[in-house]
Design a protein around this motif. Structure first.
Motif, mmCIF file in Angstrom:
data_model
loop_
_atom_site.group_PDB
_atom_site.id
_atom_site.type_symbol
_atom_site.label_atom_id
_atom_site.label_comp_id
_atom_site.label_asym_id
_atom_site.label_seq_id
_atom_site.Cartn_x
_atom_site.Cartn_y
_atom_site.Cartn_z
ATOM 1 N N UNK A 100 2.529 1.026 -1.226
ATOM 2 C CA UNK A 100 2.845 -0.083 -2.148
ATOM 3 C C UNK A 100 2.004 -1.324 -1.824
ATOM 4 N N UNK A 101 1.819 -1.608 -0.518
ATOM 5 C CA UNK A 101 0.986 -2.743 -0.135
ATOM 6 C C UNK A 101 -0.439 -2.578 -0.653
ATOM 7 N N UNK A 102 -1.010 -1.370 -0.496
ATOM 8 C CA UNK A 102 -2.397 -1.150 -0.918
ATOM 9 C C UNK A 102 -2.533 -1.223 -2.429
ATOM 10 N N UNK A 103 -1.434 -0.830 -3.143
ATOM 11 C CA UNK A 103 -1.496 -0.855 -4.615
ATOM 12 C C UNK A 103 -1.238 -2.233 -5.190
ATOM 13 N N UNK A 104 -0.654 -3.137 -4.403
ATOM 14 C CA UNK A 104 -0.291 -4.462 -4.896
ATOM 15 C C UNK A 104 -0.933 -5.527 -4.018
ATOM 16 N N UNK A 105 -2.068 -5.999 -4.432
ATOM 17 C CA UNK A 105 -2.781 -7.040 -3.661
ATOM 18 C C UNK A 105 -2.143 -8.380 -3.988
ATOM 19 N N UNK A 106 -0.953 -8.580 -3.424
ATOM 20 C CA UNK A 106 -0.205 -9.805 -3.696
ATOM 21 C C UNK A 106 -0.048 -10.586 -2.403
ATOM 22 N N UNK A 107 0.791 -11.617 -2.483
ATOM 23 C CA UNK A 107 1.050 -12.424 -1.291
ATOM 24 C C UNK A 107 1.780 -11.634 -0.224
ATOM 25 N N UNK A 108 2.255 -10.470 -0.599
ATOM 26 C CA UNK A 108 2.937 -9.665 0.413
ATOM 27 C C UNK A 108 1.973 -9.174 1.463
ATOM 28 N N UNK A 109 0.693 -9.039 1.150
ATOM 29 C CA UNK A 109 -0.282 -8.546 2.114
ATOM 30 C C UNK A 109 -0.916 -9.694 2.840
ATOM 31 N N UNK A 110 -1.600 -9.356 3.891
ATOM 32 C CA UNK A 110 -2.276 -10.380 4.676
ATOM 33 C C UNK A 110 -3.701 -10.604 4.178
ATOM 34 N N UNK A 111 -4.032 -10.047 3.102
ATOM 35 C CA UNK A 111 -5.393 -10.212 2.572
ATOM 36 C C UNK A 111 -5.726 -9.086 1.629
ATOM 37 N N UNK A 112 -6.963 -8.704 1.621
ATOM 38 C CA UNK A 112 -7.449 -7.632 0.758
ATOM 39 C C UNK A 112 -6.787 -6.327 1.150
ATOM 40 N N UNK A 113 -6.473 -5.502 0.121
ATOM 41 C CA UNK A 113 -5.826 -4.225 0.396
ATOM 42 C C UNK A 113 -6.733 -3.265 1.132
ATOM 43 N N UNK A 114 -8.019 -3.604 1.235
ATOM 44 C CA UNK A 114 -8.941 -2.724 1.956
ATOM 45 C C UNK A 114 -8.837 -2.900 3.472
ATOM 46 N N UNK A 115 -8.098 -3.926 3.911
ATOM 47 C CA UNK A 115 -7.930 -4.109 5.355
ATOM 48 C C UNK A 115 -7.167 -2.924 5.945
ATOM 49 N N UNK A 116 -7.473 -2.544 7.186
ATOM 50 C CA UNK A 116 -6.818 -1.383 7.789
ATOM 51 C C UNK A 116 -5.397 -1.714 8.265
ATOM 52 N N UNK A 117 -4.696 -0.663 8.649
ATOM 53 C CA UNK A 117 -3.331 -0.750 9.179
ATOM 54 C C UNK A 117 -3.366 -0.276 10.638
ATOM 55 N N UNK A 118 -2.652 -0.970 11.506
ATOM 56 C CA UNK A 118 -2.551 -0.594 12.933
ATOM 57 C C UNK A 118 -1.136 -0.089 13.220
ATOM 58 N N UNK A 119 -1.053 1.118 13.773
ATOM 59 C CA UNK A 119 0.229 1.691 14.208
ATOM 60 C C UNK A 119 0.199 1.821 15.726
ATOM 61 N N UNK A 120 1.192 1.223 16.413
ATOM 62 C CA UNK A 120 1.354 1.358 17.872
ATOM 63 C C UNK A 120 2.657 2.122 18.105
ATOM 64 N N UNK A 121 2.575 3.252 18.781
ATOM 65 C CA UNK A 121 3.747 4.126 18.909
ATOM 66 C C UNK A 121 3.702 4.866 20.247
ATOM 67 N N UNK A 122 4.787 5.550 20.618
ATOM 68 C CA UNK A 122 4.739 6.376 21.838
ATOM 69 C C UNK A 122 3.667 7.456 21.714
ATOM 70 N N UNK A 123 3.074 7.813 22.821
ATOM 71 C CA UNK A 123 2.009 8.803 22.838
ATOM 72 C C UNK A 123 2.474 10.130 22.245
ATOM 73 N N UNK A 124 3.758 10.439 22.432
ATOM 74 C CA UNK A 124 4.272 11.747 22.003
ATOM 75 C C UNK A 124 4.314 11.903 20.485
ATOM 76 N N UNK A 125 4.261 10.800 19.708
ATOM 77 C CA UNK A 125 4.355 10.918 18.233
ATOM 78 C C UNK A 125 3.073 10.477 17.539
ATOM 79 N N UNK A 126 1.993 10.291 18.299
ATOM 80 C CA UNK A 126 0.733 9.863 17.666
ATOM 81 C C UNK A 126 0.248 10.906 16.650
ATOM 82 N N UNK A 127 0.261 12.165 17.030
ATOM 83 C CA UNK A 127 -0.199 13.211 16.114
ATOM 84 C C UNK A 127 0.757 13.383 14.937
ATOM 85 N N UNK A 128 2.033 13.008 15.110
ATOM 86 C CA UNK A 128 2.990 13.121 14.017
ATOM 87 C C UNK A 128 2.622 12.186 12.871
ATOM 88 N N UNK A 129 2.075 11.008 13.199
ATOM 89 C CA UNK A 129 1.650 10.075 12.150
ATOM 90 C C UNK A 129 0.545 10.689 11.295
#
Length: 850
Positions: free
Chosen positions: A766-795
């Motif tokens: 939804x964020x990528x489809x709606x370039x509104x004030x909800x995003x921090x800028x252009x929808x082309x900016x990447x997303x960072x996920x920080x998670x336990x090592x055991x679920x990295x491949x699950x993402x």
């Protein structure tokens, strides 16, 4: 073999020398080396007189006792623990008076240390032989060493033995004690050179080196050939003795089976308690002698002998007594040993170990003894007080009485409990005849009362009982006038029911309020006032929670007033027995008042957008409390607060269970409320639980605001999501969209396995489809996920399944440093917590979509 008595004499002689004063040992060693001991006179197997001459002639008496060990006395001014005694005992050890001849077993006397050897036996020209072997003149140091060797040889030839001290004088330090004799030859060498070779052989066998200049005269090859057969025979003999002694010990003490326990018991005889023992193969108990006890203790330490558990403790007591120089008997007229018997009798495990003079175990009676009073026929006769059994039968053969709680009485076969002893007043073993004029007094009435004996009629009709009650008078007092430090002072008093103070507590006992001795009775005009002290004794001085200590200067128990004092004082008040009364003065009187009861109302003021500041309003029945005092009570969280002029008070919320539950639903705990406003969100305050706590118009305004918020963000599912979301998953997606739309932080806190990753991927789509004030800028900016090592491949797997258009990159450790420069290689980058710590601030400049 040496007999045990002589071995004990020799061992205790060495211990005697070890325990002497260090200075006496040092000087005595010099006396001995200078051969100042002239003669040893043998008086008996255990008594000797040694003559020696230093600056003047002295005589030393040495005597051995099996129980007390060696005793000594010298004619010098010091008399005891002197250098002459050390030299005398050392000479006695070396002169072989303390050994036995295997042939006849008798003690024999060797020649005096001062006797001169026959002239023809003197060593001849050994120094010349050394000089000739070196092929050069001797240095002064070498000459001095050879002279010392000659002195040592002469001294050893006189005694026909060599000791550690002799080796030390020649520069060879051997382990052991200086007076120990060394066995290094089959017969004493008859020449100085042969003596030297035996010394060198013994030293080299112990890893010691010979002076370099003596090496040419120290060839040991011929000597070793001579000693070989002797050393072999000596080794055989040593092993024979070891094996024989081990068998002797086993037969003499512990029998063939070491696993069988030994038994001990304590026999009570007139005046003394004796420790007896019985081995596993013996039928009768016998008194344990000191020599047997020492051997038994040694084998007990080496696990060669064991005792039953109930006996082991008794043995440890006597083992400690022996180590401290005590005996295997306890004298019943000795206060310390009497007290020890008392403690042992009171221990259930040890009581069966006591036997009477006939060797029979004592019985324990379940019925206590009591005092019986036989009335005097008239005022000129005698009362008779005797200790009797519960049924009134006499107590026969009472031998011991132990005061305590309870008091113990021991007869020839039974242990009783009974009334407290009145030492110096009544003898429990006999009839006590007391003249009527002496007993029919105030003091007599007090005595009978303490013995729990009813008063005889002539005395009872004159007695007026007055019960006493314990009163604790408490005040706050400064350390000194003007001091900020304060103390709570507690003064115990004994008062009549009418309030008259009769006695005060002095820190150890009750005393007359006028400063005299404690008054149990008073007699005026023939009437005896008998003060009943039972409430004082049952009430006690319960001061534990306060940790108060007796303060002589203040005349009471004192505890410093600190921040913790009010809670401790309140707990102390609750711990007091009902028989104790409190008299609280000044600010302490506030502890008798109930806590301040308060109801709770809430009041809100609008703060930032969608946020409200909530304040607590107290409804208090006590209208005399100022707003500042109420604020202090509220901020104290239910703890005591000292209010000026009002003492210590605390706040207690008067809430029903329903009101308590409403506050909890709002996230509020009554024990954590304070006067400071708390910021809550409109959605949190819109809970129906707040409706009855807030004014009606305020709650209506909050409900309107919450409705507006809920209607703002309910977007449709993005078309790129390849899944049908369940209703609760759609709610989670809307919640995330609402948070980002309002630039809030938040937590999606579903249980494990309910699809938090899918809800997050839906939100990211939804964020990528709606370039509104909800995003921090252009929808082309990447997303960072920080998670336990055991679920990295699950993402990566979940993204491929539900949002295949999303490029996902899971970063391995070896490529991690490239991430800040290669964020354009994927739409979603996955790292773990450890990798985030390694990258640190290098990710801060990157513009992230989420």
């Amino acid at each position: 073999m040496s007999d045990p008595a002589t071995i004990q004499m020799r061992n205790e002689a060495r211990e005697f020398l070890r325990e002497m004063d260090p200075r006496a040992r040092s000087q005595g060693r010099t006396y001995h080396r200078r051969a100042l001991v002239e003669d040893i006179e043998w008086l008996s197997d255990t008594a000797f007189v040694v003559a020696l001459t230093g600056t003047r002639k002295h005589s030393v008496a040495l005597e051995f006792d099996e129980d007390t060990g060696w005793s000594s006395e010298c004619t010098c001014p010091m008399k005891f623990d002197c250098k002459h005694i050390f030299a005398a005992m050392t000479a006695l050890l070396e002169a072989d008076f303390l050994s036995t001849d295997e042939g006849d077993g008798g003690v024999h006397r060797t020649p005096s240390p001062r006797e001169k050897p026959a002239e023809g036996n003197r060593p001849v020209r050994f120094a010349a032989e050394v000089k000739e072997a070196l092929g050069r003149p001797l240095s002064s140091r070498e000459k001095e060493y050879l002279q010392r060797l000659t002195r040592v040889y002469e001294r050893c030839r006189q005694a026909r033995r060599i000791t550690h001290w002799d080796f030390e004088e020649l520069g060879f330090r051997l382990p052991g004690y200086g007076w120990d004799v060394l066995d290094i030859w089959p017969a004493f060498p008859e020449s100085e050179k042969d003596f030297w070779l035996h010394v060198v052989n013994a030293a080299t066998e112990r890893g010691l080196s010979v002076p370099e200049f003596m090496a040419p005269v120290s060839d040991l090859a011929p000597l070793k050939e001579r000693l070989h057969d002797w050393q072999r025979l000596r080794e055989i003999d040593r092993w024979k003795r070891v094996i024989e002694e081990e068998q002797d010990h086993s037969r003499a003490l512990i029998g063939p089976d070491r696993a069988e326990p030994y038994e001990l018991r304590l026999k009570i005889t007139p005046g003394v308690a004796v420790l007896e023992w019985r081995g596993p193969k013996e039928a009768e108990f016998t008194p344990l002698r000191p020599t047997q006890a020492r051997l038994l203790e040694q084998l007990h330490r080496e696990n060669g002998v064991r005792f039953p558990p109930e006996t082991d403790w008794l043995w440890s007591i006597f083992a400690d007594r022996m180590n401290a120089g005590g005996t295997l008997e306890m004298r019943l007229n000795h206060p310390g040993e009497f007290e020890l018997i008392d403690r042992l009798l009171r221990m259930p495990a040890c009581f069966p170990l006591f036997v009477n003079e006939n060797g029979e175990p004592f019985r324990r009676s379940e019925r206590a003894l009591r005092w019986q009073l036989d009335a005097a026929p008239d005022s000129t006769g005698d009362y008779c007080l005797r200790l009797v059994q519960e049924d009134g039968s006499p107590v026969s053969n009472l031998s011991l009485a132990f005061n305590g709680n309870p008091t113990l009485y021991l007869t020839h076969d039974t242990l009783f409990t009974g009334p407290p002893l009145k030492t110096g007043v009544l003898n429990p073993a006999v009839e006590n005849r007391v003249p009527a004029p002496a007993l029919e007094t105030a003091a007599g009435a007090s005595l009978l009362r303490s013995l729990d004996i009813g008063l005889p009629p002539r005395l009872s009709e004159r007695v007026r009982p007055v019960p006493l009650r314990a009163v604790f008078v408490c005040r706050i007092e400064p350390n000194y006038r003007g001091s900020p430090t304060e103390y709570c002072v507690i003064r115990p008093e004994a008062r009549t029911m009418q309030g008259r103070r009769v006695e005060t507590w002095n820190g150890a006992s009750w005393q007359d309020s006028r400063g005299g001795r404690r008054t149990a009775t008073e007699e005026r005009n023939g009437t005896i006032t008998l003060y009943d002290r039972s409430t004082l004794e049952s009430g006690g001085l319960v001061l534990g929670p306060l940790s108060a200590k007796w303060d002589v200067q203040r005349g009471g128990y004192s505890a410093r007033v600190t921040r913790k004092f009010p809670a401790l004082f309140a707990a102390w008040i609750q711990s007091l027995p009902k028989t104790v009364e409190l008299e609280l003065h000044g600010e302490l009187a506030s502890f008798k008042e109930d806590p301040v009861r308060a109801g709770v109302r809430l009041d809100v003021n609008e703060g930032d957008i969608d946020w409200f500041d909530l304040k607590v309003v107290l409804d208090v029945a006590e209208t005399d409390l100022t707003p500042d005092e109420l604020k202090l009570l509220l901020d104290a969280g239910g703890q005591f607060v000292r209010l000026k002029g009002r003492g210590w008070r605390k706040l207690d919320f008067d809430l029903s269970d329903e009101e308590d539950e409403r506050l909890a639903r709002l996230g509020l705990n009554p024990r954590e409320l304070s006067s400071e406003p708390q910021r809550l969100h409109a959605l949190q305050l819109a809970d129906p639980a707040a409706k009855k706590l807030l004014p009606e118009e305020q709650f209506a305004r909050i409900e309107r605001r919450a409705g507006e918020i809920k209607a703002r963000v309910t977007p449709d599912l993005p078309p790129t999501i390849q899944a049908s979301l369940r209703p609760y998953q759609c709610k989670g997606f809307h919640f995330l969209a609402y948070l980002s739309e309002n630039r809030f932080g938040g937590i999606l806190a579903d249980d494990m396995g309910l699809g938090k990753t899918l809800q997050t991927l839906t939100w990211l789509a939804w964020l990528k489809d709606n370039q509104s004030s909800a995003s921090n800028g252009d929808a082309s900016h990447p997303v960072l996920v920080v998670c336990p090592k055991s679920v990295m491949d699950n993402w990566r797997a979940e993204a491929a399944r539900f949002l295949s258009s999303l490029r996902v990159r899971v970063w391995p450790a070896r490529e991690l440093n490239d991430l800040p420069a290669k964020t354009d290689t994927a739409d979603l980058h996955v790292i773990n917590y450890s990798q985030l710590r390694l990258l640190g601030e290098s990710l801060a400049p990157v513009r992230w979509l989420a």
